[in-house]
Scaffold this active site. Structure first.
Site, PDB file in Angstrom:
ATOM      1  N   GLU A  92      36.801  60.394 -49.789  1.00 47.81           N
ATOM      2  CA  GLU A  92      37.158  58.986 -49.819  1.00 47.81           C
ATOM      3  C   GLU A  92      36.558  58.242 -51.000  1.00 47.81           C
ATOM      4  OE1 GLU A  92      35.458  58.468 -45.969  1.00 47.81           O
ATOM      5  OE2 GLU A  92      33.890  57.208 -46.810  1.00 47.81           O
ATOM      6  N   CYS A 112      33.913  52.871 -55.943  1.00 50.62           N
ATOM      7  CA  CYS A 112      32.819  53.697 -55.428  1.00 50.62           C
ATOM      8  C   CYS A 112      33.367  55.109 -55.227  1.00 50.62           C
ATOM      9  CB  CYS A 112      32.351  53.095 -54.108  1.00 50.62           C
ATOM     10  SG  CYS A 112      31.101  54.061 -53.286  1.00 50.62           S
ATOM     11  N   CYS A 119      27.405  66.194 -47.391  1.00 53.24           N
ATOM     12  CA  CYS A 119      26.143  66.095 -48.124  1.00 53.24           C
ATOM     13  C   CYS A 119      25.083  66.893 -47.376  1.00 53.24           C
ATOM     14  CB  CYS A 119      25.704  64.638 -48.236  1.00 53.24           C
ATOM     15  SG  CYS A 119      24.191  64.426 -49.205  1.00 53.24           S
ATOM     16  N   CYS A 123      20.589  62.543 -44.230  1.00 55.43           N
ATOM     17  CA  CYS A 123      19.958  61.265 -43.851  1.00 55.43           C
ATOM     18  C   CYS A 123      20.472  60.839 -42.468  1.00 55.43           C
ATOM     19  CB  CYS A 123      20.247  60.195 -44.889  1.00 55.43           C
ATOM     20  SG  CYS A 123      19.649  60.677 -46.528  1.00 55.43           S
ATOM     21  N   CYS A 126      23.335  58.139 -42.026  1.00 56.51           N
ATOM     22  CA  CYS A 126      24.488  58.208 -42.938  1.00 56.51           C
ATOM     23  C   CYS A 126      25.573  59.119 -42.360  1.00 56.51           C
ATOM     24  CB  CYS A 126      24.011  58.732 -44.293  1.00 56.51           C
ATOM     25  SG  CYS A 126      25.353  59.151 -45.411  1.00 56.51           S
ATOM     26  N   CYS A 342      29.897  54.607 -46.463  1.00 55.51           N
ATOM     27  CA  CYS A 342      30.061  55.955 -47.015  1.00 55.51           C
ATOM     28  C   CYS A 342      30.314  57.000 -45.928  1.00 55.51           C
ATOM     29  CB  CYS A 342      28.850  56.229 -47.904  1.00 55.51           C
ATOM     30  SG  CYS A 342      27.756  57.545 -47.598  1.00 55.51           S
TER      31      CYS A 342
HETATM   32  N1  SAH Z   1      23.561  60.216 -51.961  1.00 52.59           N
HETATM   33  C1  SAH Z   1      23.313  59.068 -52.731  1.00 52.59           C
HETATM   34  C2  SAH Z   1      24.555  58.241 -52.981  1.00 52.59           C
HETATM   35  C3  SAH Z   1      25.497  58.028 -51.831  1.00 52.59           C
HETATM   36  S1  SAH Z   1      24.969  56.959 -50.560  1.00 52.59           S
HETATM   37  C4  SAH Z   1      22.221  58.222 -52.103  1.00 52.59           C
HETATM   38  O1  SAH Z   1      21.859  58.464 -50.955  1.00 52.59           O
HETATM   39  O2  SAH Z   1      21.701  57.349 -52.800  1.00 52.59           O
HETATM   40  C5  SAH Z   1      24.899  55.376 -51.340  1.00 52.59           C
HETATM   41  C6  SAH Z   1      23.999  54.387 -50.636  1.00 52.59           C
HETATM   42  O3  SAH Z   1      24.524  54.059 -49.342  1.00 52.59           O
HETATM   43  C7  SAH Z   1      22.588  54.931 -50.401  1.00 52.59           C
HETATM   44  O4  SAH Z   1      21.619  53.987 -50.770  1.00 52.59           O
HETATM   45  C8  SAH Z   1      22.577  55.172 -48.901  1.00 52.59           C
HETATM   46  O5  SAH Z   1      21.292  55.113 -48.382  1.00 52.59           O
HETATM   47  C9  SAH Z   1      23.464  54.077 -48.395  1.00 52.59           C
HETATM   48  N2  SAH Z   1      23.970  54.304 -47.046  1.00 52.59           N
HETATM   49  C10 SAH Z   1      24.367  55.457 -46.477  1.00 52.59           C
HETATM   50  N3  SAH Z   1      24.778  55.243 -45.213  1.00 52.59           N
HETATM   51  C11 SAH Z   1      24.628  53.928 -44.971  1.00 52.59           C
HETATM   52  C12 SAH Z   1      24.871  53.095 -43.853  1.00 52.59           C
HETATM   53  N4  SAH Z   1      25.359  53.582 -42.735  1.00 52.59           N
HETATM   54  N5  SAH Z   1      24.602  51.772 -43.977  1.00 52.59           N
HETATM   55  C13 SAH Z   1      24.110  51.275 -45.133  1.00 52.59           C
HETATM   56  N6  SAH Z   1      23.863  52.002 -46.213  1.00 52.59           N
HETATM   57  C14 SAH Z   1      24.108  53.328 -46.145  1.00 52.59           C
HETATM   58 FE1  SF4 Z   2      23.623  62.237 -48.667  1.00 54.80          FE
HETATM   59 FE2  SF4 Z   2      24.155  60.097 -47.207  1.00 54.80          FE
HETATM   60 FE3  SF4 Z   2      21.630  60.750 -47.683  1.00 54.80          FE
HETATM   61 FE4  SF4 Z   2      23.155  59.808 -49.693  1.00 54.80          FE
HETATM   62  S1  SF4 Z   2      22.534  58.696 -47.836  1.00 54.80           S
HETATM   63  S2  SF4 Z   2      21.780  61.580 -49.722  1.00 54.80           S
HETATM   64  S3  SF4 Z   2      25.145  60.664 -49.089  1.00 54.80           S
HETATM   65  S4  SF4 Z   2      23.092  61.970 -46.513  1.00 54.80           S
END
Ligand code: SAH
Ligand code: SF4
Length: 358
Positions: A92, A112, A119, A123, A126, A342
């Site tokens: 996406e 974006c 991934c 996290c 996420c 994301c």
């Molecule tokens: N993997 C990279 C880039 C993709 S995520 C990273 O983690 O930085 C991009 C941003 O979206 C990151 O700062 C991540 O912490 C945030 N993010 C992911 N899931 C989220 C959520 N459910 N609510 C708010 N921010 C989120």
């Molecule tokens: Fe991966 Fe999501 Fe963590 Fe970014 S926030 S590193 S996309 S698991």
């Protein structure tokens, strides 16, 4: 099979010459790819038919991404595309438009993009992290997302102003394809967007932050910090390993010293987890006098048992950082009703398809 979108201008010239064509054929192809958005090699009308046929014969193609789903938010400012890669894997990407009155400046159209399918970082909050890792995306698949939106915008007389690598996946865990994508996007004979209009967001793969600093690129870097304490960060980011919060801040400093570009620290604010006054004060202590910028992202509840803090708590958190002299912004919430966080649309659409199949 090679997608022509994969080739840098110098490589396109080599290809033209190798196939017995004059060097300027490369610019004819590039012009078509980045201004006309052809769906197949046969649509590159500037080329002689025999050369087009030869390209196809030699296994060249166009378009590693196909649109399978598009939704726009109620206010029309956020559009999300679900694109199928050649192996039918869906990824996406999102377009976010910011009218000038909302951001006190120029209108912005930010794309974006995703860099991986899933991934491996896991996290907890996420949606992508909870899907697990499927595969790295190729540079042509990364820029394919930009091209789809560039076409949509050009039909409206608009253009892309910014690109953020903040979709699915960890860009610095797919380093060489991410760098190739940036080279294609910023090359004056490629997509031609300014390096300063691109930002990579990373969970903090330190060796690759240092490598990126050496690339002689003027792109922006955002490091996802999420906590001032190592224990808390290691819980939220299970793959953080030995990298401490201090190591990340130091890596940000080195990046700034090398490139002259200030790093942004991203901080997903999660109710009752990392949003207390005490935690804000600790974060302020860590980042004070560092010259960095903090971007607070009130959580989009997508994965795990996590909630977004109240508006009052978000403002209080911001105030504490601001009072310590830290440059701080709260990310404007966009497109939540269309699952713009994301990894979310893919999760929604796949579960919808799955439940339709069952
Ligand atoms: N993997 C990279 C880039 C993709 S995520 C990273 O983690 O930085 C991009 C941003 O979206 C990151 O700062 C991540 O912490 C945030 N993010 C992911 N899931 C989220 C959520 N459910 N609510 C708010 N921010 C989120
Ligand atoms: Fe991966 Fe999501 Fe963590 Fe970014 S926030 S590193 S996309 S698991």
């Amino acid at each position: 099979m090679t997608d022509l979108y994969r080739l840098l201008p110098e490589e396109m010239e080599e290809l033209a010459i190798k196939l017995g064509q004059p060097r300027y054929r490369a610019d004819q192809i590039l012009y078509s790819l980045y201004y006309k958005f052809p769906k197949s090699i046969f649509e590159i009308k500037q080329l002689p038919a025999t050369f087009r046929e030869k390209l196809v014969e030699q296994g060249f193609t166009i378009g590693s991404t196909k649109e399978i789903h598009k939704i726009t938010s109620n206010d029309g400012e956020t559009t999300k595309l679900l694109l199928n890669l050649q192996d039918e894997t869906p990824v996406e990407s999102v377009l976010m438009q910011y009218p000038p009155k909302k951001i006190f400046g120029h209108p912005r159209s930010t794309i974006c993009v995703s860099t991986q399918v899933g991934c491996a970082m896991g996290c907890l909050f996420c949606a992508t992290g909870q899907m697990g890792f499927e595969r790295n995306m190729k540079a042509e698949e990364i820029i394919g997302q930009v091209i789809h939106f560039a076409k949509i915008l050009s039909e409206r007389g608009q253009h892309i102003t910014n690109i953020v690598f903040m979709g699915m996946g960890e860009p610095l865990a797919n380093y060489s394809e991410t760098i190739r994508a940036i080279q294609l996007l910023t090359h004056p004979r490629g997509f031609g967007i300014g390096q300063r209009s691109i930002t990579i967001s990373t969970i903090g793969i330190i060796a690759n932050i240092d490598k990126l600093a050496e690339e002689n690129l003027q792109i922006g870097l955002a490091i996802s910090l999420h906590a001032p304490y190592d224990k808390l960060r290691q819980w939220l980011v299970p793959t953080a390993g030995k990298n401490s919060v201090k190591d990340l801040i130091d890596a940000g400093k080195r990046f700034f010293l090398k490139t002259g570009r200030r790093v942004t620290f991203e901080y997903a604010l999660i109710e009752g987890v990392n949003d207390s006054v005490e935690i804000a004060e600790e974060l302020a202590l860590l980042l004070r006098n560092n010259g960095s910028h903090v971007n607070l992202i009130p959580l989009n509840p997508t994965a795990g048992d996590f909630e977004r803090p109240s508006r009052k708590n978000v403002i209080e958190f911001e105030r504490i950082l601001y009072n310590s002299g830290i440059n701080c912004t709260v990310r404007i919430e966009k497109g939540t009703e269309i699952s713009a966080a994301c990894g979310q649309l893919r999760t929604d659409v796949l579960s919808k398809y799955n439940s339709e199949e069952n």
